[in-house]
Design a protein around this motif. Structure first.
Motif, PDB file in Angstrom:
ATOM      1  N   TRP A  36     -12.152   3.353   7.428  1.00 19.55           N
ATOM      2  CA  TRP A  36     -13.095   3.544   6.324  1.00 19.55           C
ATOM      3  C   TRP A  36     -12.555   2.948   5.021  1.00 19.55           C
ATOM      4  O   TRP A  36     -13.288   2.318   4.264  1.00 19.55           O
ATOM      5  CB  TRP A  36     -13.358   5.036   6.163  1.00 19.55           C
ATOM      6  N   ILE A  37     -11.275   3.138   4.756  1.00 21.30           N
ATOM      7  CA  ILE A  37     -10.672   2.603   3.533  1.00 21.30           C
ATOM      8  C   ILE A  37     -10.585   1.083   3.592  1.00 21.30           C
ATOM      9  O   ILE A  37     -10.978   0.369   2.653  1.00 21.30           O
ATOM     10  CB  ILE A  37      -9.282   3.222   3.308  1.00 21.30           C
TER      11      ILE A  37
ATOM     12  N   SER B 124      -3.428  -4.218  -1.245  1.00 20.29           N
ATOM     13  CA  SER B 124      -3.606  -2.930  -1.905  1.00 20.29           C
ATOM     14  C   SER B 124      -4.316  -1.939  -0.992  1.00 20.29           C
ATOM     15  O   SER B 124      -3.983  -0.749  -0.965  1.00 20.29           O
ATOM     16  CB  SER B 124      -4.395  -3.112  -3.200  1.00 20.29           C
ATOM     17  N   GLY B 125      -5.302  -2.417  -0.227  1.00 21.43           N
ATOM     18  CA  GLY B 125      -5.994  -1.530   0.710  1.00 21.43           C
ATOM     19  C   GLY B 125      -5.083  -1.050   1.820  1.00 21.43           C
ATOM     20  O   GLY B 125      -5.160   0.107   2.248  1.00 21.43           O
ATOM     21  N   ILE B 126      -4.215  -1.938   2.308  1.00 24.64           N
ATOM     22  CA  ILE B 126      -3.254  -1.532   3.344  1.00 24.64           C
ATOM     23  C   ILE B 126      -2.294  -0.478   2.792  1.00 24.64           C
ATOM     24  O   ILE B 126      -1.945   0.488   3.471  1.00 24.64           O
ATOM     25  CB  ILE B 126      -2.495  -2.761   3.860  1.00 24.64           C
TER      26      ILE B 126
ATOM     27  N   TYR C 280      -1.385   0.748  -5.904  1.00 25.29           N
ATOM     28  CA  TYR C 280      -2.397   0.511  -4.884  1.00 25.29           C
ATOM     29  C   TYR C 280      -3.460   1.606  -4.892  1.00 25.29           C
ATOM     30  O   TYR C 280      -4.656   1.342  -4.697  1.00 25.29           O
ATOM     31  CB  TYR C 280      -1.748   0.436  -3.502  1.00 25.29           C
ATOM     32  N   ILE C 281      -3.028   2.853  -5.090  1.00 26.53           N
ATOM     33  CA  ILE C 281      -3.975   3.960  -5.140  1.00 26.53           C
ATOM     34  C   ILE C 281      -4.903   3.800  -6.335  1.00 26.53           C
ATOM     35  O   ILE C 281      -6.107   4.061  -6.250  1.00 26.53           O
ATOM     36  CB  ILE C 281      -3.226   5.300  -5.196  1.00 26.53           C
ATOM     37  N   ALA C 282      -4.354   3.365  -7.475  1.00 25.58           N
ATOM     38  CA  ALA C 282      -5.184   3.144  -8.662  1.00 25.58           C
ATOM     39  C   ALA C 282      -6.234   2.065  -8.387  1.00 25.58           C
ATOM     40  O   ALA C 282      -7.392   2.194  -8.802  1.00 25.58           O
ATOM     41  CB  ALA C 282      -4.307   2.755  -9.848  1.00 25.58           C
ATOM     42  N   LYS C 283      -5.838   0.986  -7.684  1.00 25.48           N
ATOM     43  CA  LYS C 283      -6.816  -0.044  -7.343  1.00 25.48           C
ATOM     44  C   LYS C 283      -7.876   0.494  -6.391  1.00 25.48           C
ATOM     45  O   LYS C 283      -9.050   0.127  -6.468  1.00 25.48           O
ATOM     46  CB  LYS C 283      -6.096  -1.240  -6.705  1.00 25.48           C
ATOM     47  N   GLY C 284      -7.452   1.365  -5.482  1.00 26.15           N
ATOM     48  CA  GLY C 284      -8.427   1.962  -4.565  1.00 26.15           C
ATOM     49  C   GLY C 284      -9.459   2.793  -5.286  1.00 26.15           C
ATOM     50  O   GLY C 284     -10.652   2.744  -4.972  1.00 26.15           O
TER      51      GLY C 284
END
Length: 279
Positions: free
Chosen positions: A161-162, A199-201, A269-273
C-alpha cells in the motif's frame, strides 16, 4: 550636535497557547521513558522503597545482568534476526507487487488490492492457532523463519500500500524511455526505478521493522527456547523472589534503543511520506 543612538527594543519570548500545549504533550510523552530509565538505574530495594525522582545509589548492575546473561541478551539477538528477515522478505515481495498495481490494470486488481489490506486489518490473535499448528506439523516451530513468515502476512499488505503510492508518483514515461535505451526490466528496476522511490522503500522498511519488533502474540506463540524474542523474555521475569523490576526496566530501555535509531535514520523518508499523503 549629538547623534542619538537608535533604541533597541528587547524581544521577550512569550509562549503561545500552541507552544504550551506542545510542551505539556512532550512532557507527558517523555515522563514514562524517563521513569523507565530512572528505575533501570536503581536497585530493587530502592524501587520498592521511598519515592525519588533520581537514583540515590546509582547502579549499572541491571544492564550488566542483561549484557552478560545469555537468557537475556539472546532475546535481543533472536528478535533482530527475525525482524531483519521479515523486513527483507516483506520488501522483496512488496516491491514487484506494488509495481504491478501501479503500472498495470487487470481483472480484479482493485478487489485484490482491497483483499491485501483486509489481511492487515485482522488482529494477530486470529492467526496464532493456525500458524502454531501449521509450523508444528512441518517442523518450523521455534525457528526465526517461522516468526518472520508469520509477520509477512501483516507487513506485505502495508508495504504494498505504501510503495504503490510512491510508484504512482513516478511518470510512466521513465519506464518507456529506459526500455527504448535497451534496459531490461531487472536492470531498469534496480538501477533507475528503485532510486526514484528510495524514500518509499525507507518508509515501508520502517513500518515493517517496527511492527515486527514490537509484536508479541505471534512471536511468543511460535517460539519457546531457541528463537524466543526479548518481548517474551520480559513477560517471564517472575521468580521465587518476585519481579526483578530493575532488570525489567533496563530491558525496556534497551528495547527502545533500536526503534529510536531506526526512526532517526529514516526520519526524512517518513516526512516525505507524509508530504505525499501515503503515510
Amino acid at each position: 550636535m549629538t547623534i542619538e543612538k537608535p533604541r533597541t527594543t528587547s524581544r521577550r519570548f512569550r509562549p503561545t497557547g500552541g507552544a504550551v500545549v506542545m510542551g505539556i504533550y512532550l512532557l507527558f510523552l517523555m515522563l514514562p521513558i524517563y521513569w523507565l530509565l530512572n528505575m533501570s538505574l536503581k536497585t530493587n530495594s530502592e524501587i520498592l522503597g521511598a519515592f525519588s525522582l533520581f537514583p540515590r545509589n546509582l547502579t549499572f548492575a541491571n544492564y550488566e545482568t542483561i549484557l552478560t546473561d545469555p537468557s537475556w541478551y539472546m532475546g535481543y539477538v533472536n528478535t533482530l534476526i527475525y525482524v531483519v528477515m521479515n523486513t527483507t522478505l516483506s520488501l522483496a515481495v512488496a516491491l514487484p507487487a506494488a509495481y504491478a498495481f501501479s503500472r498495470y490494470s487487470f481483472m480484479g486488481d482493485k478487489h485484490l488490492f482491497f483483499w491485501l489490506l483486509t489481511n492487515r486489518m485482522a488482529p494477530p490473535a486470529v492467526f496464532a492457532l493456525p500458524f502454531f499448528q501449521l509450523y508444528s506439523s512441518v517442523g518450523l516451530f521455534d525457528t526465526h523463519i517461522a516468526v518472520a513468515l508469520a509477520h509477512t502476512l501483516f507487513n506485505v499488505p502495508l508495504a504494498v500500500w505504501i510503495l504503490e503510492g510512491f510508484m504512482r508518483g513516478v511518470p510512466k514515461e521513465i519506464d518507456e524511455t529506459a526500455y527504448i535505451d535497451g534496459y531490461s526490466f531487472p536492470a531498469f528496476f534496480v538501477k533507475i526505478f528503485t532510486p526514484l522511490i528510495a524514500s518509499g522503500i525507507g518508509v515501508a522498511a520502517f513500518f515493517c521493522f517496527m511492527f515486527s519488533w514490537v509484536e508479541l502474540l505471534l512471536s511468543r506463540t511460535l517460539t519457546s527456547v531457541d528463537a524466543k524474542p526479548i518481548a517474551a523474555t520480559m513477560t517471564r521475569t517472575v521468580g521465587a523472589a518476585g519481579v526483578d523490576w530493575g532488570v525489567l526496566a533496563a530491558a525496556g530501555v534497551l528495547t527502545i534503543v533500536p526503534g529510536a535509531l531506526v526512526i532517526y535514520f529514516v526520519r526524512n523518508y517518513i516526512a516525505k511520506g507524509f508530504a505525499l499523503g501515503r503515510v
